[in-house]
Design an enzyme around this catalytic site. Structure first.
Site, mmCIF file in Angstrom:
data_model
loop_
_atom_site.group_PDB
_atom_site.id
_atom_site.type_symbol
_atom_site.label_atom_id
_atom_site.label_comp_id
_atom_site.label_asym_id
_atom_site.label_seq_id
_atom_site.Cartn_x
_atom_site.Cartn_y
_atom_site.Cartn_z
ATOM 1 N N CYS A 33 19.671 -11.937 24.868
ATOM 2 C CA CYS A 33 18.923 -11.004 25.715
ATOM 3 C C CYS A 33 17.734 -10.347 25.017
ATOM 4 C CB CYS A 33 19.859 -9.925 26.230
ATOM 5 S SG CYS A 33 20.577 -8.931 24.904
ATOM 6 N N CYS A 102 26.848 -7.684 23.736
ATOM 7 C CA CYS A 102 26.309 -6.402 23.260
ATOM 8 C C CYS A 102 27.225 -5.781 22.210
ATOM 9 C CB CYS A 102 26.127 -5.444 24.430
ATOM 10 S SG CYS A 102 24.950 -6.032 25.666
#
Length: 123
Positions: A33, A102
């Site tokens: 990302c 994440c």
């Protein structure tokens, strides 16, 4: 999409910032990302006395970094190395599957900071 713990750590992140007289720093970026996390450590006698982070990314990335810092402070370097992304996700009360990377970002940045510290302070 996010539970209350994740939202709290996103809206009120713990330990955000830099440490001016840091012992070590780790930086990791996600190829998935583009998010980037910096972890700053102040280590004394093998114990993390202070830890700060800067994360440029989504709510899950910021919440994961915030949670990681609360988990790592006061731990020895060996104990902190054992913190996994699964531990971060568990302490956050879960993350959507598409956001698990994440938590990996936060855990990897901590491990890189510890490795950098150990390289600079070899006996």
């Amino acid at each position: 999409m996010y539970n209350e713990t994740v939202i709290d750590h996103f809206n009120n992140p713990r330990n955000v910032g830099e440490i001016a007289e840091k012992s070590a720093m780790g930086q990791v970026s996600s190829p998935v990302c583009g998010d980037t996390t910096f972890i700053y450590l102040d280590v004394e006698d093998g114990v993390i006395k202070d830890i700060k982070f800067k994360t440029f990314g989504c709510a899950a990335a910021i919440a994961s970094s915030s949670m990681l810092t609360t988990m790592a402070v006061g731990k020895t370097l060996d104990e902190a190395k054992q913190i996994s992304n699964d531990d971060i996700v568990k302490n956050l009360g879960g993350l959507p599957d598409v956001k698990i990377h994440c938590s990996v970002l936060a855990a990897d940045a901590l491990r890189e900071a510890i490795e950098n510290y150990e390289k600079e302070h070899q006996a």
